[in-house]
Write a protein that holds these residues in place. Structure first.
Motif, PDB file in Angstrom:
ATOM      1  N   TYR A 235       0.855  -1.184   0.000  1.00  0.00           N
ATOM      2  CA  TYR A 235       0.000   0.000   0.000  1.00  0.00           C
ATOM      3  C   TYR A 235       0.892   1.235   0.000  1.00  0.00           C
ATOM      4  N   VAL A 261      -2.448  -6.624   3.542  1.00  0.00           N
ATOM      5  CA  VAL A 261      -1.480  -5.587   3.161  1.00  0.00           C
ATOM      6  C   VAL A 261      -0.142  -5.968   3.768  1.00  0.00           C
ATOM      7  N   SER A 363      -1.245  -3.676   8.734  1.00  0.00           N
ATOM      8  CA  SER A 363       0.007  -4.239   8.245  1.00  0.00           C
ATOM      9  C   SER A 363       1.032  -4.223   9.366  1.00  0.00           C
TER      10      SER A 363
END
Length: 401
Positions: A235, A261, A363
């Protein structure tokens, strides 16, 4: 370094060096000073970028041993790597060649597998997760016909799945969970989050389940779990901002679909608001029109539509007063600067993203990626190590605030 919201680092693609000896020398010179500023008492993470030649060099057991020894002595560790730029990235004209060789070529597969073997070796024993970011399949404008684009997408997907084969093997042998983090980028085949999600759901999963079931003799559920574990999203905040995509709905959709992610790349783009002084602002943005990198532009027009340009030159040539409302320009500018004279940045998108990460972490890996210091106008340049430290400190402050 370890934060309450994940491991934080910066990407070493800010440093020159396509071979390992050159790049390692710069790391040995720079890291101690940066660590002293931002993490003097605790281990410091490094986001390692290895060009193809450096990956070959570091596959030599003696070089790898020297790196592991240096990491231990320096109280540093590597948990993420950047495998997007394969070849030259500094002091050369990169432009669309940043994608070459793309995922339709075996060279990209071999390079990425080599990186994963290195990461598996240097990942700390008490850390069982690591990731490598990579390109969004290919550069879209290399495939002008729909049939060619579809064929390239399928071939690239199958090549990525051949990397998953190796990651499954590494997991079985070492227990380490490694993931390939696909980085949507303007004008990539996967140009934004919407493209990535569509590809993941409608191309990767159908092809991947059939491929992994046949190859590994596993169930459909096990194949899906392997895909979601080993192929994730990188991302990149700059890229999401350039596409005018909002982090909250994008992340909500990823969560709903079970797409992970693997890494947040913390980066900032240039924003140009044409509501005032448009002609002066065109002159201001023109000074960022340098020859090394692609600076794709997404323009919000006054009628509410969007127009995309493959580089800043085309956008400037097409500009018409009273037709363009706002530009987002792909140019990884310093995180801690919000205003560049008449221009601004997408720093607010970073603040939004980090706020979500603090409230609902999505994440484990956070990597600062500002690599354009050398091509910035002189008035915003400061010494490189000082710049890196200041960026890390800015992110640390925003994670605490």
């Amino acid at each position: 370094m370890i934060t309450p919201y994940g491991h934080l680092t910066y990407c070493s693609n800010i440093h020159t060096g396509e071979d390992w000896q050159h790049h390692f020398g710069i790391l040995q010179e720079s890291i101690p000073a940066i660590k002293k500023s931002v993490s003097p008492q605790n281990p410091m993470g490094i986001g390692l970028r290895l060009a193809n030649q450096a990956s070959i060099d570091l596959s030599d057991p003696s070089n790898l041993l020297a790196l592991k020894k240096w990491l231990q002595e320096s109280d540093c560790y590597v948990f993420t790597m950047n495998g997007f730029p394969y070849g030259g990235f500094h002091n050369v004209v990169v432009k669309d060649q940043v994608h070459a060789p793309d995922w339709t070529h075996q060279e990209r597969v071999d390079y990425t597998i080599r990186l994963f073997h290195i990461l598996a070796e240097i990942l700390p024993e008490d850390l069982n997760e690591g990731g490598i970011s990579t390109s969004p399949l290919s550069y879209r404008f290399w495939w002008n016909e729909a049939q060619a684009l579809e064929k390239a997408t399928q071939k690239a997907t199958l090549n990525m799945l051949s990397v998953v084969d190796k990651l499954i093997d590494i997991r079985e042998k070492t227990g380490k969970i490694l993931h390939l983090d696909i980085e949507p980028e303007p004008d990539g085949i996967l140009g934004n989050a919407a493209d990535f999600i569509s590809w993941y759901q409608h191309v990767l999963i159908p092809i991947g389940k059939a491929y992994l079931q046949e190859k590994h003799h596993i169930s459909e559920e096990e194949a899906l779990e392997a895909i979601r574990t080993h192929i994730q999203m990188c991302y990149d905040v700059c890229h999401i901002a350039v596409a005018f995509e909002e982090p909250k709905p994008v992340l909500a959709q990823l969560h709903e679909l079970g797409i992970k992610v693997g890494k947040i790349q913390i980066s900032s783009a240039i924003k140009v608001d044409f509501s005032k002084n448009p002609l002066e602002k065109i002159k201001a943005i023109a000074q960022y029109n340098e020859a090394s990198y692609l600076h794709q532009v997404v323009a919000l027009m006054n009628d509410g539509t969007f127009r995309e340009y493959p580089d800043l030159t085309e956008a400037i040539m097409d500009f018409e007063e009273n037709k363009h409302r706002e530009w987002r320009v792909h140019f990884h500018v310093p995180l801690f600067i919000d205003t560049y004279g008449l221009l601004t940045s997408t720093q607010s998108e970073i603040v939004k993203t980090l706020k979500i990460q603090k409230e609902q972490p999505f994440s484990n890996h956070l990597e600062i990626e500002t690599y354009t210091w050398g091509v910035l106008p002189p008035e915003v340049q400061i010494p490189l190590n000082e710049s890196i430290a200041r960026e890390i400190e800015w992110v640390q402050h925003n994670l605490k605030g």
